[in-house]
Enzyme design. Structure first.
Site, PDB file in Angstrom:
ATOM      1  N   SER A 287       3.534   3.910   1.356  1.00  0.00           N
ATOM      2  CA  SER A 287       4.232   3.546   0.125  1.00  0.00           C
ATOM      3  C   SER A 287       3.245   3.193  -0.985  1.00  0.00           C
ATOM      4  CB  SER A 287       5.176   2.374   0.402  1.00  0.00           C
ATOM      5  OG  SER A 287       5.803   1.969  -0.789  1.00  0.00           O
TER       6      SER A 287
ATOM      7  N   LYS B 294       1.902   6.051  -4.282  1.00  0.00           N
ATOM      8  CA  LYS B 294       2.025   5.785  -5.712  1.00  0.00           C
ATOM      9  C   LYS B 294       0.651   5.758  -6.370  1.00  0.00           C
ATOM     10  CE  LYS B 294       4.698   2.389  -4.586  1.00  0.00           C
ATOM     11  NZ  LYS B 294       5.706   1.331  -4.376  1.00  0.00           N
TER      12      LYS B 294
ATOM     13  N   ASP C 272       8.909   8.179  -1.956  1.00  0.00           N
ATOM     14  CA  ASP C 272       8.609   6.761  -1.746  1.00  0.00           C
ATOM     15  C   ASP C 272       9.667   5.890  -2.389  1.00  0.00           C
ATOM     16  OD1 ASP C 272       7.032   4.317  -1.196  1.00  0.00           O
ATOM     17  OD2 ASP C 272       7.011   4.255  -3.377  1.00  0.00           O
TER      18      ASP C 272
ATOM     19  N   HIS D 167      -5.414  -2.058  -6.864  1.00  0.00           N
ATOM     20  CA  HIS D 167      -4.096  -2.510  -6.422  1.00  0.00           C
ATOM     21  C   HIS D 167      -4.240  -3.806  -5.645  1.00  0.00           C
ATOM     22  CE1 HIS D 167       0.085  -2.291  -5.117  1.00  0.00           C
ATOM     23  NE2 HIS D 167      -0.344  -2.650  -3.914  1.00  0.00           N
TER      24      HIS D 167
ATOM     25  N   ARG E 102      14.080   1.024   3.194  1.00  0.00           N
ATOM     26  CA  ARG E 102      13.423   0.060   4.084  1.00  0.00           C
ATOM     27  C   ARG E 102      13.902  -1.352   3.791  1.00  0.00           C
ATOM     28  NH1 ARG E 102       7.663   0.769   2.539  1.00  0.00           N
ATOM     29  NH2 ARG E 102       7.305  -0.997   3.908  1.00  0.00           N
TER      30      ARG E 102
END
Lengths: 452, 452
Positions: free
Chosen positions: B193, B197, B171, B83, B178
């Site tokens: 968050s 995922k 989420d 990520h 948010r």
């Protein structure tokens, strides 16, 4: 949306918001374009980061002007109001409002209902029966329109009603939201909430009774002092004359706790009788309202004038007019036996000789709430008949078998449980120890108004 | 309700919440019993008060388990994912995923779309045309079901899809909330968050690229470092092996910025070509995934293995399989001319001789967004064809009239505006001054997993 995000992010980071930003947020909340979740985030950011004096005044101004603001400039006399942060047995507004009106200062009072452990002025007034033969039809009405409110104040100089749809709608929504988002305990939010409703009444001056102690919302003096200063300053910023008294709420106020019972004590005060502490609060707060309204030169003169009105029957006469104007039976003022009575009245007896050292105000309030005198949720019904009448106060010597209090209850079982709870709230020392000092008056925070 | 109030009030006051409380809150939010306004108040309290390591892990755990968590234990090989916190021109995932898969570690990758100034892997992949004659029918599909995702990963060891309804639904709701409550910039909320995922994909290991600089979400190294540590620790607390690289995002990554253009650069990388910085990131992050997956002993061995896969054609072959499995035209991998092209391509010429000192990554991203390569709001459409191809990098000497870059645009007017914006993003010193030092690799924060 970007505007609101930026505003929330800046308060999150502890930065200052300007009056226009706060105004736009509250306007958006009032017209529905700012949803509950954004206001909840704002309330939490404020509860943690705080608001400075200018921000608090801006929030107050925006919430005040989210609805109607009354104008009494057509009256031939000054206007003043009083607010208490709430205590156990605090019925001061009820004798005070007619007494002040009898002295020539009009009192347009918008009050609240009881929630949690403290009672509400409206609930107490609604225990006054109507003029029907059985006393049950109608009764004292507090849900009047602003038009009716204006008419009664114009005619008799005093009226007591509940918050209407038109008054500070932003506060009504925010108040409900704070209740479910962990943001009740925030001084700037409390200030804006109390003061927006009170200033919307349009009274020129305001006497505040900020209660401190285990029976009050503010448990310690430092917090109460901060709240009092913040309210006086916010009022001054909006051009209103405000005085805040810090008073003790470690023991119940007066002798009667419960809705109809507190009306009975109020009637005694209006006849120049009743317990000394309740009378002292009525005289001093009422006297300060006369001073703020320009009716007297100084507080002692104001206190003396209120005391005279209580003693010469003029305050009681004004209360008869109030009761009648609101649809109640004015004969109640001379015959409190017309108030609804509890089916069960039981004495609570001292279990042994000794010195009554303390009566835990919070414990008494919870016991009264369990009897049905209060409500935990807005939708709960209350029983106007139930509560306690105290026979002694801290400092009194008590003897075994003498009554400490009477419990007024809906059933024998309730009476028994109420008596046990009251007994547990009384601390009786077998040996005479030193009394913990108790003072009713802690401090006074004066109106710091500048030329606005 | 009382439970939620108490929980919010304690976080407001900076107190610690336990895992059960956080779990109950997130479960309530997922099933609808905790409304948005309470979660907004929670998010704001967390954004200000923070969460400690244990609380962050509890929030991550609760959000992860608000939906489906995939299981790959039936596969014959280890799994790993990657990520990036997002940068300008960051197309690393696209060549990396097939390269890692070609080396024997499966990559089940659930990615995001671009929002704001950084592009999204899914948007880039979707610029790959379908197998229809005109290339416009179908194209690369990213909205696959979890069942299809499982099947593709099982068959070819790699698939890239978007977040589905089943993955971390708490989420998805909190992320949207948010975005409108000023609570995006909160490290524990970002950690929960991203990681909820990523961990829901079920990969056993995770390589993180935390970008720092003016083109990144984290503008300064201290914040990026805190985020990297928090993600590694939260992953370890849940039993996953995580390594975070801190890398610089002061200049665009590689040469191509824009959706189809970044696919073209990715294809070059997959053929052992392309810019050195993109290749270095693919090799190092991919190499670390091989190490975490137990495929190699150390990072240098992993990097070498990825480099071989890029150079020997095995990574490109795996990407052909990915494209075909997702409904795209695999011939694109050998003929990038099949990607959608912009009608207008204009050179951006250097206005004078000098040294190219810097290319402002954020300014380039905004210029690309204006061309149509990105979206400001979720519902905006993007143009896959547009963007920039850079011809030089900071440190290069440039001569007047030589191209600095090419702008790919939808119209001559867009091209002109894009060229002007690109030029403004390039800082060319007339005299050779000292170059500000630029390093791609800032730090690596290792998996601190203990025996869980």
């Amino acid at each position: 949306m970007l505007f609101t995000y930026d505003l929330l992010a800046r308060k999150r980071d502890g930065l200052r918001l300007d009056a226009e930003e706060i105004g736009a947020l509250v306007r958006g909340y009032t017209d529905g374009s700012v949803p509950d979740y954004q206001m909840a985030a704002f309330a939490m950011a404020v509860a943690i980061r705080g608001l400075d004096e200018g921000e608090t005044a801006a929030l107050l101004h925006a919430m005040l002007h989210s609805g109607a603001v009354l104008d009494w400039s057509h009256l031939d006399r000054p206007t003043a109001d009083k607010h208490s942060t709430g205590g156990v047995g605090d019925k001061v507004s009820i004798p005070l409002a007619p007494a002040v009106a009898a002295c020539g200062v009009a009192v347009p009072m918008i009050s609240g209902r009881g929630l949690g452990h403290t009672g509400g002025t409206l609930d107490k007034l609604e225990s006054i029966p109507g003029r029907g033969l059985d006393g049950a039809v109608g009764g004292f009405q507090t849900r009047l329109s602003l038009q009716e409110f204006r008419a009664i104040v114009g005619r008799i100089g005093v009226s007591l009603i509940g918050q209407t749809e038109e008054i500070a709608p932003a506060d009504r929504r925010l108040y409900a939201l704070r209740d479910v988002t962990g943001t009740v305990e925030s001084i700037p939010l409390i200030v804006a909430s109390i003061m927006s409703k009170k200033l919307a009444e349009g009274a020129g001056a305001l006497g505040l009774d900020v209660k401190v102690g285990n029976g009050a919302f503010m448990k310690n003096e430092a917090d109460a002092r901060r709240l009092a200063h913040a309210m006086v300053k916010a009022g001054a910023a909006l051009g209103r004359r405000v005085t805040a008294f810090l008073t003790s709420m470690d023991r119940p106020l007066g002798t009667h706790i419960g809705n109809a019972l507190e009306i009975a004590e109020s009637i005694a005060i209006l006849h120049g009788q009743g317990p000394a502490d309740t009378r002292a609060l009525v005289c001093r707060l009422g006297g300060e309202m006369l001073r703020l309204g320009g009716k007297v030169e100084d507080l002692p003169a104001g206190e003396a004038m209120i005391a005279r009105a209580l003693d010469d029957g003029s305050a009681a006469e004004r209360f008869r007019l109030v009761v009648a104007a609101h649809g109640g039976d004015p004969r109640v003022v001379d015959d409190p036996g017309r108030l609804p009575g509890a089916p069960e009245v039981q004495a609570v007896l001292a279990p042994h000789d000794g010195l009554l050292v303390a009566i835990d105000a919070y414990a008494v309030a919870v016991a009264a709430l369990r009897l049905g005198a209060g409500r935990l949720r807005k939708e709960d019904a209350i029983d106007p008949r139930v509560g306690f009448v105290l026979c002694c106060k801290p400092g009194d010597a008590v003897r075994r078998g003498e009554p400490l209090a009477f419990v007024h209850a809906a059933s024998p079982r309730d009476a028994q449980q109420g008596a046990a709870a009251l007994l547990a709230a009384c601390h009786i020392d077998r040996e005479r120890g030193p009394l913990t000092e108790s003072r009713l008056w802690i401090d006074v925070i004066h109106d710091e108004i500048s030329a606005v």
